[in-house]
Design an enzyme around this catalytic site. Structure first.
Site, PDB file in Angstrom:
ATOM      1  N   ASP A  60      -9.074   0.538   7.246  1.00  0.00           N
ATOM      2  CA  ASP A  60      -8.388   0.073   6.038  1.00  0.00           C
ATOM      3  C   ASP A  60      -7.054   0.781   5.873  1.00  0.00           C
ATOM      4  OD1 ASP A  60     -10.177  -1.798   5.201  1.00  0.00           O
ATOM      5  OD2 ASP A  60     -11.218  -0.508   3.778  1.00  0.00           O
ATOM      6  N   ASP A 113     -17.791  -8.419   6.670  1.00  0.00           N
ATOM      7  CA  ASP A 113     -17.637  -7.038   6.216  1.00  0.00           C
ATOM      8  C   ASP A 113     -19.007  -6.386   6.033  1.00  0.00           C
ATOM      9  OD1 ASP A 113     -16.358  -4.774   5.281  1.00  0.00           O
ATOM     10  OD2 ASP A 113     -15.188  -5.808   3.754  1.00  0.00           O
TER      11      ASP A 113
HETATM   12  C1  DGJ Z   1     -13.478  -3.374   2.978  1.00  0.00           C
HETATM   13  C2  DGJ Z   1     -12.582  -3.935   4.021  1.00  0.00           C
HETATM   14  O1  DGJ Z   1     -12.338  -2.978   5.006  1.00  0.00           O
HETATM   15  C3  DGJ Z   1     -11.305  -4.437   3.370  1.00  0.00           C
HETATM   16  O2  DGJ Z   1     -10.422  -4.918   4.344  1.00  0.00           O
HETATM   17  C4  DGJ Z   1     -11.642  -5.493   2.357  1.00  0.00           C
HETATM   18  O3  DGJ Z   1     -12.108  -6.635   3.008  1.00  0.00           O
HETATM   19  C5  DGJ Z   1     -12.648  -4.972   1.350  1.00  0.00           C
HETATM   20  N1  DGJ Z   1     -13.783  -4.381   1.998  1.00  0.00           N
HETATM   21  C6  DGJ Z   1     -13.127  -6.069   0.438  1.00  0.00           C
HETATM   22  O4  DGJ Z   1     -14.135  -5.681  -0.375  1.00  0.00           O
END
Ligand code: DGJ
Length: 669
Positions: A491, A421
């Site tokens: 997301d 990430d």
């Molecule tokens: C952002 C990501 O896009 C999410 O899927 C998740 O992993 C969060 N970060 C976790 O902090």
């Protein structure tokens, strides 16, 4: 100066190009502006955007070409056009590698200096020219949770810029262009390019007085400065370009090229597993017992990869602490991760973990030991975003620390997947450990540092599967594709938004890499979408489950396991097949997608809202063998039809009411 004679469908007879007077007007020096140069330099008599800007030690800031020479690489497929400066011992090398099998041209550029150090302010990967005017270009507009919103830009005057200044690819647009004049899915000339770069990029499309379109693509020149010392070269990122008749054909070329050429070879031929990820279920509130229970539920559904997202490492109870210390939290996992991993494996699944290597929280052991490892300016309080700072990946000790920490994590635990990430954009590109005069090179060195770390991890763990995520789809590009097996495109898991995001993502990027989860996170739009519709949307990509399985009813769990079973059956067609975007909610009632792999076809049809009691929707398929017979089931009836019939006359889809959807499988009989 090499000029671009032609870009378009294949013209076999190369002799036709010998006499350029057929192609372009005579070149008058005062009209350098209008020359379709292969690679132009700042200065001279052109008053347009140019491909490079080099500052020489004596103040000269233009590059003047002597006649070019060329080299052909031993592979017979790579041409290097060498542009020498008339006075200074410096070359601009333009590379062209043909991927004939995929109809893709790979281009990149190097500046090699043999003299006193020079400073490079701009070094594009490639320049293109298209004659005339009347062009449009497709790209995206977007933001966190709203990535890949496709937009059409009219290029009839001035210039259009698509760029990122975020230090990462970003959510706003993509490092790609698809220039056309009214093309549609099936027909129309499209000149496209995709830059392989995950940092600040810039794509400029400039209408030169209605005479031609000047296209430049490369690293952004905003705050960029690179010194090339004597005997050194600077290499710009590679770019993949092509020509296609219709958007469908463009996607097919790029998808096939990505699958067979760009994706990591060790894993590209394997289907991606059905994964479970507990982020939407637990967020940071991860604990050992709850994860054990989730794993049991996930395994019973048929999940193949169990992933613990953010929240597993030391001190991580919310976003304020822990980043940088890549060891399991002793309170949440008193005996480490091993008991959970064994449990997951005994249940027949692989184990995966979330990481965010480029970041550090001030509340971490790493930051207390090495506050000087972050990107920052002197005399300024470092700017915080999501409670985190960015580590300077250009520093070898930072690279060494991160590699050792992650390598040990992988060695000590049987982890076969990492979700990498990146949750904040870069700013304050300075460093206590680097001389200020080189800070403007850190934007690029940071990106190279990410690739280096990802590359070292892959070499040390060749079977490791990695997913690129940057607050959703902030790191989707053709370079990330070469280090990561898959992308988290957004997301936003609202099924309706997802259909649009997935559709537009698929224009350039391959479906196999498109992770898609079923969740019950309806916060984005406040609408509750039936499980079946949500599952069908997620099955259009690489399926994942993000539900809180501990809260699900037995009935919904049963349905989920059926969706997973069906997905596994059709997965090769989806992940490796040819995609056809038949209909979209953007211009009709239904959203229909079709995938073809050899003699198997799968069709997904969605209706969000029924109107006036309508129940039947006709849809013509694409990409079939006209004379082959295809069998399929519809409404309990077994039907056999020819490919020609299905493509010309089509099938009647029975969709009714709100949130209806169908999956129909076809096979050549
Ligand atoms: C952002 C990501 O896009 C999410 O899927 C998740 O992993 C969060 N970060 C976790 O902090």
């Amino acid at each position: 100066m090499p000029l671009n004679a032609y870009w378009g469908p294949l013209v076999e007879r190369s002799e036709d190009f010998a006499d350029t007077s057929f192609l372009m007007e005579p070149l008058a020096i005062p009209e350098q502006q209008f020359w379709p140069e292969e690679y132009s330099s700042f200065g001279g008599l052109h008053f347009k955007e140019t491909a490079c800007k080099i500052n020489f030690f004596d103040g000269t800031r233009d590059f003047r070409w002597a006649p070019a020479t060329y080299e052909l690489a031993p592979d017979g497929n790579t041409l290097c056009l060498i542009l020498h400066d008339l006075y200074y011992p410096i070359d601009v090398r333009l590379y062209y590698r043909l991927h004939t099998e995929y109809d893709i041209l790979e281009r990149w550029c190097q500046i090699c200096n043999q003299g006193t150090a020079v400073q490079v302010e701009r070094c594009c990967s490639a320049q293109f020219s298209l004659p005339g005017t009347g062009y449009q270009c497709v790209n995206f507009t977007g933001r966190w949770s709203g990535e890949f919103q496709q937009r059409e830009v009219n290029l009839s005057c001035g210039k259009q810029i698509f760029d990122s200044l975020c230090g990462v690819t970003g959510h706003q647009c993509s490092p790609v262009f698809a220039v056309h004049r009214g093309a549609n899915e099936d027909h129309g000339s499209i000149w496209f390019g995709a830059l392989a770069y995950s940092g600040n990029f810039k794509i400029i499309l400039e209408n030169i007085c209605g005479h031609m379109l000047n296209i430049l693509a490369g690293i952004s020149d905003t705050d960029f400065l690179w010194t090339i010392s004597e005997g050194e070269c600077f290499e710009a990122p590679h770019l993949y370009a092509g020509y296609a008749d219709g958007f469908s054909a463009m996607s097919h070329l790029l998808h096939r090229f990505s699958l067979n050429w760009l994706l990591p070879a060790e894993t590209s031929h394997k289907t991606l597993p059905v994964l479970y990820n507990s982020w939407y279920a637990t967020e940071f509130g991860v604990d050992d017992i709850q994860q054990h229970l989730l794993a049991e539920k996930a395994a019973a559904l048929g999940v193949e990869l169990f992933v613990v997202d953010d929240g597993w490492f030391k001190g991580r109870t919310d976003s304020s602490a822990g980043l940088g210390d890549w060891i399991p939290d002793p309170q949440k996992f008193p005996c480490g991760l091993s008991p959970l991993i064994h449990h997951v494996q005994l249940l027949g699944m692989r184990f995966g973990l979330w990481i965010e290597p480029e970041m550090v929280n001030p509340e971490s052991q790493l930051y207390h030991l090495h506050p000087d490892w972050i990107l920052q300016y002197p005399n300024r309080e470092p700017l915080m975003w999501r409670n985190q700072y960015i580590l300077n990946l250009a520093l070898s000790p930072v690279q060494d620390y991160l590699f050792t920490a992650l390598h040990s994590l992988l060695l000590e635990n049987d982890i076969s997947y990492l979700k990498w990430d990146m949750n904040r954009y870069a700013a304050e590109i300075g460093s206590r450990n680097v001389k200020p005069e080189t800070w403007r090179s850190l934007w690029h060195k940071q990106v190279v540092g990410v690739y280096e770390l990802a590359g070292k991890l892959r070499s040390a763990h060749p079977q490791l599967e990695m997913e690129a995520c940057a607050s959703g789809g902030g790191r989707v590009d053709f370079s990330a594709l070469q280090y990561f097996d898959e992308f988290w495109p957004s997301d936003n898991t609202d099924p309706l938004d997802r259909l649009a995001i997935q559709q537009h993502y698929s224009l350039f990027y391959p479906i196999k890499c498109m992770r898609s989860w079923i969740t019950d996170d309806f916060a984005f739009n406040g609408r509750r979408v039936p499980l079946r519709f949500a599952a069908h949307v997620a099955m259009c990509g690489a399926l994942g489950i993000g539900l809180d399985l501990n809260q699900e009813t037995p009935e919904r769990l049963r349905s989920l396991s059926q969706y997973i079973e069906q997905y596994k059956r059709i997965r090769p067609i989806i992940q490796f097949g040819t995609l056809y975007r038949l209909n979209s909610f953007e211009n009709t009632d239904t959203h229909i997608i079709q995938y073809v792999l050899g003699n198997r076809i799968v069709l997904f049809a969605f209706l969000q809202k029924g109107h006036y009691g309508r129940k039947l929707y006709r849809c013509c398929l694409k990409g079939l063998e006209p004379s082959s017979l295809y069998c399929f089931d519809t409404g309990g009836h077994h039907v056999v039809k020819s490919g020609a019939y299905l493509m010309q006359c089509g099938i009647l889809l029975n969709l009714h009411g709100d949130w209806d959807s169908r999956i129909i499988e076809f096979e050549i009989s």
